[in-house]
Motif scaffolding. Structure first.
Motif: not given
Length: 219
Positions: A11-17, A34-42, A63-68, A70-74
């Motif tokens: 899948i699309t590589p995880e953003h470095p941040y 509990m953090a979403s991680g690469h797959l769910q984040g994508q 930790t803000g992973y899922s928020a960030l 989603m925010a990366s798509a806004l």
């Protein structure tokens, strides 16, 4: 190679941040899963790209992973409000949000969403907090979702335990008490039953990680 490793390598590589945040979560916090991680984040990012929300609500920041993700798509000018009830989490999470490439699109609230005075109407809501209160969260946010808007709920298969009966109540000094894991399972099962019977929404459960329910509020 595990199936998860195979999927993440295709899948699309995880953003470095986000990758740095994932590593820091595993190094410094308890329960990093509990953090979403690469797959769910994508998945969350791509759902946000498809829905194109102007206003997003997240319940349960961690930790803000899922928020960030989603925010990366806004788009600039769009906003995501994320609510975290655990104030001890703030010292870790706030710097990661405020130093991120998407800081201008995320507002962190250290507050119980059930005590918040919501006035906005949201295009997308992501529920990923105390499983015992999923039905309460659903009832609280539903009036604030626009017709045709979406609600996502995480962990709705609870490690496939939704198909097995929860443990019975245990006897304690004060009478019957609910085992913590059992009470969370009960909350998830109650939520699944409520939304499956709710004619106001269209619903599907995706067998992603621990289960991700996607609901669309009928116009």
């Amino acid at each position: 190679m595990s199936l998860d490793d195979y999927i993440e390598s295709h899948i699309t590589p995880e953003h470095p941040y986000l990758h740095a945040l994932w590593r820091a979560t595993h190094l410094h916090l308890n329960y990093p899963r509990m953090a979403s991680g690469h797959l769910q984040g994508q998945v969350l990012r791509m759902l946000a790209q498809m829905i194109r929300p102007r206003l997003v609500l997240e319940i349960g920041t961690f930790t803000g992973y899922s928020a960030l993700a989603m925010a990366s798509a806004l788009k600039p000018g769009d906003m995501l409000h994320t609510y975290e009830i655990n104030d001890e989490q703030e010292d870790f999470t706030r710097p990661w949000i405020e130093n991120s490439p998407w800081a201008d699109r995320v507002t962190l609230h250290i507050e119980d969403i059930l005590q918040a005075r919501l006035q906005d109407v949201f295009d997308l809501v992501f529920i990923d907090a105390d499983k015992r209160h999923y039905v309460d969260y659903y009832d609280a946010v539903f009036p604030h979702v626009r017709p045709g808007g979406y609600i996502l709920a995480d962990n709705t298969l609870w490690g496939d335990q939704v198909i097995t009966p929860p443990r019975p109540l245990e006897r304690g000094l004060g009478g019957e008490v609910d085992n913590a894991k059992s009470s969370q399972l009960r909350g998830i099962m109650a939520f699944n039953d409520v939304v499956a019977a709710d004619p106001r929404v269209e619903t599907v459960i995706l067998p992603l990680r621990d289960g991700l329910t996607l609901l669309r509020k009928n116009p």
